[in-house]
Enzyme design. Structure first.
Site, short mmCIF file in Angstrom:
data_model
loop_
_atom_site.label_atom_id
_atom_site.label_comp_id
_atom_site.label_asym_id
_atom_site.label_seq_id
_atom_site.Cartn_x
_atom_site.Cartn_y
_atom_site.Cartn_z
N ILE A 40 0.83 -1.21 0.00
CA ILE A 40 0.00 0.00 0.00
C ILE A 40 0.86 1.26 0.00
O ILE A 40 0.48 2.28 -0.59
CB ILE A 40 -1.01 0.00 1.18
N SER A 69 11.77 0.10 6.29
CA SER A 69 11.18 -1.22 6.12
C SER A 69 12.10 -2.27 6.73
O SER A 69 13.31 -2.06 6.78
CB SER A 69 10.93 -1.52 4.65
N LYS A 74 -5.09 2.02 7.86
CA LYS A 74 -6.12 1.25 8.57
C LYS A 74 -5.69 -0.20 8.70
O LYS A 74 -4.94 -0.67 7.85
CB LYS A 74 -7.47 1.34 7.86
N ASP A 128 -9.46 -7.61 7.51
CA ASP A 128 -8.54 -6.62 6.93
C ASP A 128 -9.25 -5.85 5.81
O ASP A 128 -9.32 -4.62 5.85
CB ASP A 128 -7.24 -7.27 6.46
#
Ligand code: NAP
Length: 316
Positions: A14, A36, A91, A169
């Site tokens: 995302i 990351s 989210k 999810d």
């Protein structure tokens, strides 16, 4: 005006698909770093293996967008808020309601902005649906959120671990739209959660919701075993007889079968515009309703065991 220097923490699907383009298209932001677990450089900016390394090395950051899986967001968000950074959360905002409440408390204490984003609330037609439903009572509502987990989460293992939400999810996107457009409280009455026998999170779920402004059923079906394209749809009949259908995840709306021109600008563009406004106004936007509904489903859900899930990429 000097752009706000923002880092992306959790540089996965995302982050690359939506956050990078939305940040690059917004003149108020400059992408300053990525973080990351396995650092993968973004051209022209530093990349770090942990958020702590980044915070220690970069003192001129203004904000971070946290796009990791939800289970690690609390520690990262807390460290960033304590370092005085404005924080945008993908989210679902964290693994539990308590974590989100504590992040909100830290943000307030530090005078920093915390924004719990729910991208589906920013889909093009969602604001129009909310406007049409304002002041209405609901006679019946059906939510159908079905997609192929192998297509949308190829090889992702965290979604199957505790705190990974499973089919919630994507399903929580539907709950985020529902809690945004229904002009009254929503809560879960009962739920059935279908767990593959080899996994820790559900692959499908059926919920019944209730609301003081609804006279009839509010039925919810989430399913990750759907292979014929995706169905992300909400149908609502009001007590006055209006029929609304939100489809394509909130991008399209019909009223009594006729298309309504969507007035929204698109999900991530709208999210970053709102983040700028919140920072400028030194405000937070913390919406826990979708996470509360998901938590209620996990609290009340009957557990049904179904056949094992085998991921083509990881398991075969
Ligand atoms: P993803 O592709 O697995 O990306 C998550 C990234 O976070 C990975 O690069 C992962 O690195 C990294 N990460 C994990 N722990 C970290 C840590 N402690 N510090 C820094 N980086 C860490 O997952 P995704 O699909 O982008 O989803 C991420 C979140 O976005 C989820 O909450 C999801 O609900 C939401 N979202 C996803 C989509 C979508 O279409 N995929 C759409 C909207 C929202 P490793 O792989 O090395 O662990």
């Amino acid at each position: 005006m000097k752009p706000l220097r923002i880092a992306i923490i959790g540089y996965g699907k995302i982050a690359r698909d939506q956050h990078v383009p939305a940040i690059q298209a917004n003149a108020r932001f400059a992408l300053a770093a990525t973080v990351s677990s396995k650092p993968e450089p973004h051209p022209g900016i530093p990349s770090f293996g942990t958020h702590r390394e980044m915070l220690a090395a970069m003192h001129d950051l203004d904000a971070v967008a946290i796009c990791t899986p939800p289970s690690v967001r609390y520690d990262i968000g807390r460290d960033c808020l304590l370092a005085g950074k404005h924080v945008l959360l993908e989210k679902p905002p964290a693994a539990t309601l308590g974590e989100v409440e504590e992040l909100a408390r830290v943000a307030a204490a530090r005078d920093a902005t915390l924004f719990t984003t729910w991208h589906a609330q920013h889909a093009a037609a969602v604001a129009d649906a909310a406007r049409l439903l304002a002041g209405q009572k609901i006679a019946a509502m059906k939510i159908a959120w079905r997609e192929d987990v192998r297509k949308w989460h190829p090889g992702q293992q965290w979604i199957w671990e505790p705190g990974g939400f499973g089919v919630f999810d994507p399903g929580i996107n539907a709950l985020s739209i529902a809690s945004h457009i229904v002009p009254g409280a929503l809560f879960v009455r009962d739920a059935e959660l279908l767990y593959p026998e080899n996994r820790q999170t559900p692959i499908a779920a059926r919920l019944n919701l209730a609301s003081p402004i609804a006279s009839g059923a509010i039925e919810v079906a989430f399913d990750w075993r759907h292979q014929a394209g995706e169905m992300w749809r909400i149908d609502i009949r009001t007590a006055d007889g209006l029929e609304l259908r939100l489809s394509e995840g909130g991008a399209k709306l019909t009223l009594d079968g006729d298309p309504v021109d969507a007035s929204g600008s698109g999900e991530y563009q709208s999210i970053y515009n709102h983040f700028v406004d919140l920072i400028d106004e030194r405000r937070s936007h913390v919406d826990i309703e979708p996470l509360r509904l998901a938590a209620e489903a996990f609290l009340l859900g009957r557990r049904t065991i179904v056949e094992p899930f085998v991921d083509r990429v990881q398991d075969v």
